[in-house]
Design an enzyme around this catalytic site. Sequence first.
Site, PDB file in Angstrom:
ATOM      1  N   GLY A   1       0.819  -1.203   0.000  1.00 17.98           N
ATOM      2  CA  GLY A   1       0.000   0.000   0.000  1.00 17.98           C
ATOM      3  C   GLY A   1       0.849   1.246   0.000  1.00 17.98           C
TER       4      GLY A   1
ATOM      5  CG  HIS B   1      15.245  12.462   4.007  1.00 15.07           C
ATOM      6  ND1 HIS B   1      16.604  12.323   3.864  1.00 15.07           N
ATOM      7  CD2 HIS B   1      14.699  11.388   3.359  1.00 15.07           C
ATOM      8  CE1 HIS B   1      16.870  11.235   3.155  1.00 15.07           C
ATOM      9  NE2 HIS B   1      15.736  10.655   2.848  1.00 15.07           N
TER      10      HIS B   1
END
Length: 360
Positions: free
Chosen positions: A249, A269
Site C-alpha cells: 500500500g 526527508h
Amino acid sequence: MTRLPPVRVARAATTVRTAVQGLTRRMVPPPVGVLELVSGLIEANTVYAVAKLGVADALARGPRAAADVAAELGTNPDATYRLMRAAAGYGLLHQDGDRFDLTALGRPLRSDAPDSMRAVVLMIGDPRYQSVWARLPESVTTGTAQAEAVHGVSMWELLDRDADYAATFNEAMTRLTALDWPTVAAAYDFTPFRRIVDVGGGHGRLLASMLGAAPAAEGVLFEQESLLPAAEELLREAGVLSRCRLVGGSFHDRVPDDGDLYVMRRVVHDLDDEQALALLTTVRRDMPAGATLLLLESIVPPGSGPDFAKTLDLDMLLFAGGRERTEQEYAALLDRAGLGMTRVVPTISTISLVEVRPAA
C-alpha cells in the site's frame, strides 16, 4: 559485534578531524583550495570506475599486475594501469611497481565484502544520478526538484520504469540501512515493543534487524507491492519471516493500525513540509493512542561547520523536493500533525532517532 565508542567520544573525534581538514584548507592559497574542492568530482568518478569495472573484485585474491587485471576485465591495459595508479593516490589501492593490492579503504568496493559499499558507489556515480546533480543551479534558482527535467519523470517514477537503476538504488538503500544499524541498536532499545511496523521499509533490512534485537516482537512491513517479493526473501533469509506480515500500500493513504512502534527511516526527508505534514497526520490518525513513532533522520545542526545533513539536504532538494530539518523544525512539524517529540537520540553515524508520541 564491533564495540562502538560513546556518541560524545565519536563526536569529539569528528570535531578534531573537521578542525584538521579546515586547517589543511587554510594552509593553501584560496584558489588552490577551490581547485581541490571541485576536484572532488574527479575523485568520485575514479572510485565509481573502480567499482563499476570490478577492479576491487579482481584484486580479491591478492596483489596483481595491472595488465593481468585488464586481461580479466577486458579493459585497455594502459588505461587500467592509469586508473589503478590514480586510485592508489586516493588510498584505495597500494602500488608496488606495476602490481596493486587493495587497502582497507578499497576493500568495501568489493561486491562480496561483508561491509560492501559498491552498490552505494554505483548509485551515486551512475550518470542517471550525476545528471540531476548537474542541475543544482537550476534547482536553487527555482526551488524545485530537477529529476523530471532530466529524465522526463519524477525520481519515484524513474525507479518504477527503470528496473536496472531501481535494483541498484534499492540495493544501495539496503546497504546503507545495514551500515546505520549497529549505531541505532546501540542507542535505542526495541525490546519493549510487541509489534513493530516499518513504514516504507524497502527490502526489509531494517525490520529484520529490529526483530533480531527484539526476539519477542512481531513485525509488519508496509511498502509498495512491487518491493514485497524481494522483502519476503530477505526476511526469510534473516530467519524472521514467520514473525512478519507484509502489507502492500501507500503510506500517503494509510498505515497499519495495530502497531505499538512505527518506524520510518529517511522517509520524511523525501517530502516538503506540506507533504510531510500530510503523511504524519495520516500516521497520527491510524496509529493507536499509546503507540510510539520513531523517525530515523539526519538532523541539521546549528552553526556553519560541515555536516552530512547539509549535503544530503541538497540531494533531497534536487531529487525529491524534500529537505533535511533541524530539531526545531521537526518539533514544529510534528506539533502541526498532532504529535509530540519526546526526545532526540543521537548516534555516532549520520542518523538520529526522533522519538514521537501522539499529543495529549
